[in-house]
Motif scaffolding. Structure first.
Motif, mmCIF file in Angstrom:
data_model
loop_
_atom_site.group_PDB
_atom_site.id
_atom_site.type_symbol
_atom_site.label_atom_id
_atom_site.label_comp_id
_atom_site.label_asym_id
_atom_site.label_seq_id
_atom_site.Cartn_x
_atom_site.Cartn_y
_atom_site.Cartn_z
ATOM 1 N N MET A 1 0.812 -1.216 0.000
ATOM 2 C CA MET A 1 0.000 0.000 0.000
ATOM 3 C C MET A 1 0.850 1.273 0.000
ATOM 4 S SD MET A 1 -3.586 -1.011 1.574
ATOM 5 C CE MET A 1 -3.319 -1.131 3.325
ATOM 6 N N THR A 2 2.136 1.149 0.334
ATOM 7 C CA THR A 2 2.996 2.340 0.240
ATOM 8 C C THR A 2 3.092 2.806 -1.210
ATOM 9 O OG1 THR A 2 4.934 0.896 0.124
ATOM 10 C CG2 THR A 2 4.410 1.836 2.268
ATOM 11 N N ARG A 3 2.888 1.895 -2.159
ATOM 12 C CA ARG A 3 2.891 2.282 -3.569
ATOM 13 C C ARG A 3 1.479 2.258 -4.148
ATOM 14 N NH1 ARG A 3 6.965 -1.183 -6.882
ATOM 15 N NH2 ARG A 3 8.104 0.677 -7.441
ATOM 16 N N ASN A 4 0.671 1.311 -3.697
ATOM 17 C CA ASN A 4 -0.632 1.104 -4.321
ATOM 18 C C ASN A 4 -1.751 1.946 -3.729
ATOM 19 O OD1 ASN A 4 0.452 -0.807 -6.008
ATOM 20 N ND2 ASN A 4 -0.160 -2.546 -4.760
ATOM 21 N N GLY A 5 -1.526 2.546 -2.567
ATOM 22 C CA GLY A 5 -2.592 3.301 -1.907
ATOM 23 C C GLY A 5 -3.533 2.367 -1.175
ATOM 24 N N HIS A 6 -4.471 1.757 -1.929
ATOM 25 C CA HIS A 6 -5.348 0.747 -1.341
ATOM 26 C C HIS A 6 -6.064 -0.014 -2.458
ATOM 27 C CE1 HIS A 6 -8.724 3.438 -2.140
ATOM 28 N NE2 HIS A 6 -8.107 4.412 -1.479
ATOM 29 N N PRO A 7 -6.727 -1.135 -2.128
ATOM 30 C CA PRO A 7 -7.286 -2.006 -3.175
ATOM 31 C C PRO A 7 -8.326 -1.327 -4.079
ATOM 32 C CG PRO A 7 -7.222 -3.176 -1.084
ATOM 33 C CD PRO A 7 -6.839 -1.757 -0.790
ATOM 34 N N GLU A 8 -9.114 -0.392 -3.543
ATOM 35 C CA GLU A 8 -10.130 0.249 -4.405
ATOM 36 C C GLU A 8 -9.488 1.105 -5.491
ATOM 37 O OE1 GLU A 8 -13.796 0.324 -1.155
ATOM 38 O OE2 GLU A 8 -13.017 2.229 -1.892
ATOM 39 N N LEU A 9 -8.324 1.672 -5.174
ATOM 40 C CA LEU A 9 -7.612 2.435 -6.204
ATOM 41 C C LEU A 9 -7.102 1.499 -7.292
ATOM 42 C CD1 LEU A 9 -5.426 4.910 -4.122
ATOM 43 C CD2 LEU A 9 -7.357 5.478 -5.591
ATOM 44 N N ILE A 10 -6.600 0.338 -6.878
ATOM 45 C CA ILE A 10 -6.104 -0.647 -7.843
ATOM 46 C C ILE A 10 -7.272 -1.164 -8.680
ATOM 47 C CG2 ILE A 10 -4.986 -2.915 -8.087
ATOM 48 C CD1 ILE A 10 -3.108 -0.631 -7.278
ATOM 49 N N TYR A 11 -8.410 -1.335 -8.045
ATOM 50 C CA TYR A 11 -9.624 -1.728 -8.778
ATOM 51 C C TYR A 11 -9.889 -0.731 -9.912
ATOM 52 C CZ TYR A 11 -14.504 -2.498 -9.951
ATOM 53 O OH TYR A 11 -15.658 -2.731 -10.650
ATOM 54 N N ASP A 12 -9.863 0.552 -9.589
ATOM 55 C CA ASP A 12 -10.140 1.590 -10.588
ATOM 56 C C ASP A 12 -9.102 1.581 -11.709
ATOM 57 O OD1 ASP A 12 -12.267 2.302 -9.031
ATOM 58 O OD2 ASP A 12 -11.333 4.111 -8.195
ATOM 59 N N ILE A 13 -7.845 1.379 -11.329
ATOM 60 C CA ILE A 13 -6.756 1.418 -12.313
ATOM 61 C C ILE A 13 -6.859 0.238 -13.280
ATOM 62 C CG2 ILE A 13 -4.254 1.079 -12.506
ATOM 63 C CD1 ILE A 13 -3.937 2.904 -10.085
ATOM 64 N N ILE A 14 -7.175 -0.933 -12.756
ATOM 65 C CA ILE A 14 -7.330 -2.104 -13.636
ATOM 66 C C ILE A 14 -8.528 -1.883 -14.555
ATOM 67 C CG2 ILE A 14 -7.979 -4.561 -13.680
ATOM 68 C CD1 ILE A 14 -6.277 -4.991 -11.214
ATOM 69 N N LYS A 15 -9.588 -1.299 -14.000
ATOM 70 C CA LYS A 15 -10.812 -1.077 -14.778
ATOM 71 C C LYS A 15 -10.550 -0.241 -16.034
ATOM 72 C CE LYS A 15 -15.684 -0.558 -14.209
ATOM 73 N NZ LYS A 15 -16.824 -0.152 -13.454
ATOM 74 N N GLU A 16 -9.615 0.690 -15.926
ATOM 75 C CA GLU A 16 -9.264 1.522 -17.085
ATOM 76 C C GLU A 16 -8.775 0.680 -18.261
ATOM 77 O OE1 GLU A 16 -6.477 4.692 -16.255
ATOM 78 O OE2 GLU A 16 -7.504 5.151 -14.373
ATOM 79 N N ALA A 17 -8.231 -0.507 -17.954
ATOM 80 C CA ALA A 17 -7.656 -1.350 -19.003
ATOM 81 C C ALA A 17 -8.667 -2.336 -19.581
ATOM 82 C CB ALA A 17 -6.455 -2.115 -18.444
ATOM 83 N N ILE A 18 -9.800 -2.492 -18.913
ATOM 84 C CA ILE A 18 -10.759 -3.522 -19.331
ATOM 85 C C ILE A 18 -11.708 -2.978 -20.393
ATOM 86 C CG2 ILE A 18 -12.657 -5.014 -18.572
ATOM 87 C CD1 ILE A 18 -11.285 -5.287 -15.889
ATOM 88 N N THR A 19 -11.701 -3.599 -21.562
ATOM 89 C CA THR A 19 -12.618 -3.193 -22.634
ATOM 90 C C THR A 19 -13.603 -4.333 -22.888
ATOM 91 O OG1 THR A 19 -10.868 -3.932 -24.118
ATOM 92 C CG2 THR A 19 -11.108 -1.565 -23.819
ATOM 93 N N ASP A 20 -14.675 -4.014 -23.628
ATOM 94 C CA ASP A 20 -15.755 -4.976 -23.833
ATOM 95 C C ASP A 20 -15.314 -6.251 -24.539
ATOM 96 O OD1 ASP A 20 -17.442 -3.257 -22.592
ATOM 97 O OD2 ASP A 20 -18.270 -2.390 -24.432
ATOM 98 N N ASP A 21 -14.251 -6.139 -25.366
ATOM 99 C CA ASP A 21 -13.839 -7.295 -26.173
ATOM 100 C C ASP A 21 -13.070 -8.350 -25.371
ATOM 101 O OD1 ASP A 21 -11.944 -5.278 -25.885
ATOM 102 O OD2 ASP A 21 -10.757 -6.024 -27.560
ATOM 103 N N ILE A 22 -12.632 -8.026 -24.176
ATOM 104 C CA ILE A 22 -11.828 -8.991 -23.402
ATOM 105 C C ILE A 22 -12.747 -9.930 -22.624
ATOM 106 C CG2 ILE A 22 -10.060 -9.271 -21.613
ATOM 107 C CD1 ILE A 22 -9.117 -6.438 -22.241
ATOM 108 N N HIS A 23 -12.472 -11.212 -22.688
ATOM 109 C CA HIS A 23 -13.214 -12.169 -21.863
ATOM 110 C C HIS A 23 -12.577 -12.214 -20.479
ATOM 111 C CE1 HIS A 23 -15.948 -15.706 -21.557
ATOM 112 N NE2 HIS A 23 -15.160 -15.919 -20.511
ATOM 113 N N LEU A 24 -13.374 -11.907 -19.460
ATOM 114 C CA LEU A 24 -12.830 -11.856 -18.103
ATOM 115 C C LEU A 24 -13.004 -13.191 -17.392
ATOM 116 C CD1 LEU A 24 -14.181 -8.405 -16.830
ATOM 117 C CD2 LEU A 24 -11.963 -8.905 -17.890
#
Lengths: 238, 419
Positions: free
Chosen positions: B119-142
């Protein structure tokens, strides 16, 4: 005497091991010959801070803090009285932001006149701060996304690392016995002098006959000194 | 070492920042991200695919940021710029995923979990959630962990998603008694979440009565888990023997099963590859010391769930033992003195009859001692020292039973090299 401690929003504002502050506070109050009643309250539960001698609130995520803000605002007048009565409150991490006027556009408790701006980037840093209320320095870590601007009496001066905003070298707020700082996590476990100052201050306020006991905190003291040494090396660019 | 590996990609990206767009990539690209279990999952996916005749390009134990991924892909190209592999399996750092995925689109994205981590670099999990979300597009199978309230939100109202999860078993508990609980409030609406059981921490069967976010029925599920005979069962049908007895390992194997199944491998062929699989990454190492059995359980500093995993493993093995914990350098990649994460670890687990002795060591030993003083562990069992040579003398001379060393990449050689 019996001292009542309230750990507020313990299950949501708990992001950086903050409960460590409460357990070590309890131990040190007991070391001074007192008993401690520790209570935990959170969203939706009835409470009045004025029923306690010490209130602690820790840090949360931005969404977590927004949720708590809705709840804590129901206690606005109670907190005003609590703070005016010189009772003790320590708010660490982003929790002390709630006592200002606004967080972004959202109205906050409006007990103090500061405004809080959130940024997209995270600001993290090991820190050394000094304070006119302490002989030694304070060490810790700040992990936040905000800038706070105020003209109040600051708790700390920045010696190393980041402070409240880009313009000033102050950090946190001290008003009567309200102690607010962005330092995150169990800062009392890491800063024996700060902990002793709060504990002895409160005990003296509560009883004129209080005589402080000298207790051996060698382990905590040595832990503090090692961190200060490490951070001082960093500050000096070694 | 990592820097050297990442070097080609760094230079290539400098010469042409769009270089990966000019490379002919295979149709099948799997990216694995999340807080814990990335490396192990990637290793098992690669092994399973290779055992089934696939030529696989992979950054196994490799650099997982954009430059490292670029290096791996370029190293797998011929001179015409064609990747000479059937499939790419890529581990991606959570924070770099959005940058890396500007260069290519994966067919599958596996998100293992999102925990409090660095968390010294990541802040906290909800921030990481948001950052990963930026990379997720409709065409990717999750491919998502159904049991993690935060991770599974990526699948909310989405069609091309496959869930994996673990059904209730004899290790499930009704209460979360960990030092903290990130499952008290719904990650979607912040109203209270309700759980019918937990596997560990906030991983379990949850439901929000306010917004409706809940554990989705997993298409791939561990329907039975028996750590005593090291066996797990997937979808009531496929028995797999586990070489390492841990719930976390079961999740990694399950994620591997799900993704290789989606690629088109046959069930029994996947089971064959996973059966008794021994991890090649060296996170768990056995050793001998003065005639005593020892085991290094590499655990990530600044990651309480990783530590809990090791502590649970020790108590479930239930042999008389000495546990050694070293916190000397918080990270091998950057400096920080932050040790708040020690308070998030369930050291209370060591209040167990099998734990005969605890040795704490390293520069931050005093923070460890302060934390241990509030754990309820009998401090007479605990020996603490800043000095690592003293630690080794203590372990060599006074350890009781088997020796478990719990520490991070940054500190583990400080023990292993002193043996």
């Amino acid at each position: 005497m019996n001292i009542k401690v309230l750990h507020l929003y313990h299950d949501i504002l708990n992001l950086y091991g903050d409960y460590g502050n409460v357990v070590i506070l309890k131990k040190h109050i007991e070391d001074q010959g007192n008993t401690v009643t520790l209570e935990k309250k959170s969203i939706g539960e009835e409470y009045d801070p004025n029923n306690y001698n010490f209130v602690y609130i820790g840090a949360g995520t931005e969404r977590g803090l927004d949720r708590v803000l809705k709840d804590i605002k129901l206690h606005k007048e109670q907190f005003k009285k609590f703070i005016d009565d010189r009772k003790y409150i320590l708010a660490t991490g982003n929790s002390f932001e709630m006592f200002g006027k606004k967080i972004e556009e959202e109205e906050a408790l409006n007990i103090f006149d500061y405004e809080v701006q959130r940024d997209k980037d995270r600001k993290t840093s090991d820190i050394i701060y000094s304070s006119e209320y302490l002989k030694g320095k304070v060490v810790g870590f700040v992990n936040k996304s905000t800038r706070v601007y105020h003209n109040m009496n600051p708790f700390f001066k920045v010696e190393f690392g980041i402070g409240e905003n880009e313009k000033n070298d102050y950090e946190g707020v001290k008003y009567k016995n309200f102690y607010g700082t962005h330092i995150s996590g169990p800062i009392l476990a890491r800063n024996p002098e700060l902990l002793q100052t709060l504990v002895l201050g409160m005990c003296k306020d509560l009883s004129r006959d209080f005589k402080p006991k000298k207790i051996d905190y060698t382990n905590e003291q040595r832990g503090y000194e090692l961190v200060l040494e490490e951070l001082t090396k960093r500050a000096e660019g070694k | 070492m990592e820097k050297e590996v990442a070097c080609h990609g760094k230079i290539a990206l400098k010469i042409d920042k769009n270089i990966l767009k000019k490379v002919v990539l295979p149709d099948d690209i799997i990216v694995v991200t999340g807080s814990n279990g990335k490396t192990s999952t990637v290793e098992m996916i690669c092994n399973t695919l290779e055992a089934n005749g696939y030529k696989v390009g992979c950054n196994r134990e490799g650099s997982n940021q954009t430059e490292g991924v670029t290096t791996m892909i370029l190293n797998n190209c011929n001179l015409k710029g064609e990747v000479k592999k059937d499939i790419l399996v890529i581990e991606s750092d959570e924070r770099y995923l959005r940058h890396t995925l500007k260069h290519f689109r994966p067919k599958y994205l596996v998100v293992t979990n999102l925990y409090r981590d660095q968390m010294t670099r990541n802040g906290h999990p909800e921030l990481i959630y948001d950052i990963i979300k930026e990379a997720i597009t409709d065409d990717i199978h999750l491919i998502l962990n159904a049991d993690d309230p935060l991770t599974s939100m990526y699948g909310y109202k989405r069609e091309n998603v496959t869930y994996f999860g673990m059904d209730k078993n004899n290790l499930s508990v009704m209460k979360n008694e960990s030092a903290y609980d990130d499952g008290v409030y719904c990650p979607n609406c912040k109203e209270p979440l309700e759980y019918s059981y937990y596997h560990y921490n906030h991983i379990g069967d949850f439901e929000c009565k306010n917004c409706g976010h809940k554990r989705m029925k997993p298409e791939y599920a561990v329907t039975d888990l028996n750590l005593n005979n090291s066996e797990m069962v997937i979808n009531n049908k496929y028995k797999i023997s586990m070489n390492l007895r841990s719930v976390y390992m079961a999740y990694n194997m399950l994620a591997t099963f799900a993704v290789t199944r989606l690629i088109g491998l046959k069930d029994d062929k996947i089971v064959e590859a996973l059966n008794n699989y021994i991890m090649k990454n060296d996170r768990v190492q056995k050793f001998e010391l003065n005639g005593k059995h020892g085991m290094l359980l590499t655990s990530k500093h600044e990651n309480s769930i990783s530590y809990n995993q090791s502590l649970l493993y020790i108590t479930r093995e239930n042999n008389p033992c000495t546990v050694v914990i070293i916190v000397d350098a918080v990270s091998r990649k950057y400096f920080t003195s932050e040790t708040s994460w020690l308070w998030d670890i369930d050291f209370e687990l060591l209040k167990h009859d099998c734990v005969k002795k605890v040795v704490l060591a390293g520069k931050y030993v005093h923070d460890l001692v302060t934390r241990f003083e509030y754990s309820g562990i009998d401090m007479k069992k605990v020996k603490a020292t800043e000095d690592l040579d003293d630690m080794m003398d203590e372990v060599k001379e006074n350890s009781v039973g088997s020796i478990y060393v719990v520490t991070c990449f940054s500190d583990r050689m400080k023990f292993m090299s002193r043996r």
